[in-house]
Enzyme design. Sequence first.
Site, short mmCIF file in Angstrom:
data_model
loop_
_atom_site.label_atom_id
_atom_site.label_comp_id
_atom_site.label_asym_id
_atom_site.label_seq_id
_atom_site.Cartn_x
_atom_site.Cartn_y
_atom_site.Cartn_z
N ASP A 191 -10.30 1.27 7.66
CA ASP A 191 -9.11 0.46 7.91
C ASP A 191 -7.88 1.34 7.71
OD1 ASP A 191 -9.11 0.54 5.13
OD2 ASP A 191 -8.80 -1.60 4.86
N CYS A 204 0.81 -1.22 0.00
CA CYS A 204 0.00 0.00 0.00
C CYS A 204 0.84 1.27 0.00
CB CYS A 204 -0.94 0.00 1.20
SG CYS A 204 -2.25 -1.24 1.07
N ASP A 258 -13.93 3.12 2.36
CA ASP A 258 -13.16 1.96 1.95
C ASP A 258 -13.82 1.18 0.82
OD1 ASP A 258 -10.92 1.97 3.98
OD2 ASP A 258 -12.66 2.04 5.30
N ASP A 306 -16.63 10.69 0.52
CA ASP A 306 -15.68 10.94 1.61
C ASP A 306 -14.53 9.95 1.64
OD1 ASP A 306 -16.90 13.22 2.91
OD2 ASP A 306 -18.55 11.89 3.42
N ASP A 348 -8.78 -4.04 -4.55
CA ASP A 348 -7.48 -3.60 -4.05
C ASP A 348 -6.41 -4.54 -4.61
OD1 ASP A 348 -5.39 -2.45 -2.45
OD2 ASP A 348 -6.94 -1.84 -1.03
#
EC number: 2.7.9.3
Length: 332
Positions: free
Chosen positions: A226, A15, A53, A50, A70
Amino acid sequence: MAGYRLTQYAHGGGCACKIPPGELESMVAGLAAAGPAPGAPGELLVGLGDGDDAAVVRLDAATGIVATTDFFTPVVDDAYDWGRIAATNALSDVYAMGGRPLVAVNLLGWPRDVLPTELATEVLRGGMDVARAAACHLAGGHSVDDPEPKYGLAVTGLVDPDRVIRNDAGRAGLPLSLTKPLGIGVLNARHKQTGEVFEPAVAAMTALNADAATAAVAAGVRCGTDVTGFGLLGHLRKLARASGVTAVVDSAAVPYLSGARDALRSGYVSGGTRRNLAWVEPDTDFGAVPEEERLLLADAQTSGGLLLAGEIPGAPVVGELVPRGEYAVVVR
């Protein structure tokens, strides 16, 4: 297969490879205003607004669909472990919304003329083992010939539409709980440079956030996220701004993985971490908190824990939400 260090085939890792948060916000700023698609089934509860996730669509009174994806470049050298980490990270977005994963498909980019396909098989096996542990179907996917290896999942999950956990639902007076220790980023940076394997970091990155999500929903938590590539401070800044509150962090209460401080002091800090810190600094009151602590709080995590506005059994309380002040985040 021995002899291949996967982290050496990518410009970054995990990440920490994310596009910097400030740049990303500029990219999508005009897209959120478009709103839901006319005629699309269901009600869009959570979209681009906003930076949550995952997206959430209410189908009926009892059923919400969670959709997310992801993927990233290798964060560790071991192919099987990388597959497990990437899959765990992708599933985390569903858990962060208070949902449970239902089905996922693979996303694989592979330099087929550089790395053997047997390694790709190990990556996919790692992803499948994690999906099975999460009771999530893993069926098919998509692959491309890519100069850099990349792997992840596109995930669809289910959530109670009245119990969604989201960025903008925080309110003053709520404690902040963190379900995994920080320090993954600096340990991964050290691993990339030296080849040292840090088993506590691998264990943290492959630990599903399923139990934490279940506990959060049971406790009535409605605000959270997260902690991944933007670091604790970056994700907290987004949450505080979306909720119209200030987040106060007790730096002494934040847990870290063993070896994280040593890795930082030895200079193993990713470019993503430094970009995170630069992004949050204008909206953060650090007081007398030293640079070392600031970097650790901004450390780019991969497959980190959940940051929740509420008390969760077994998770340390690392701060609280208070009425909005001059800064979005205050670190003490």
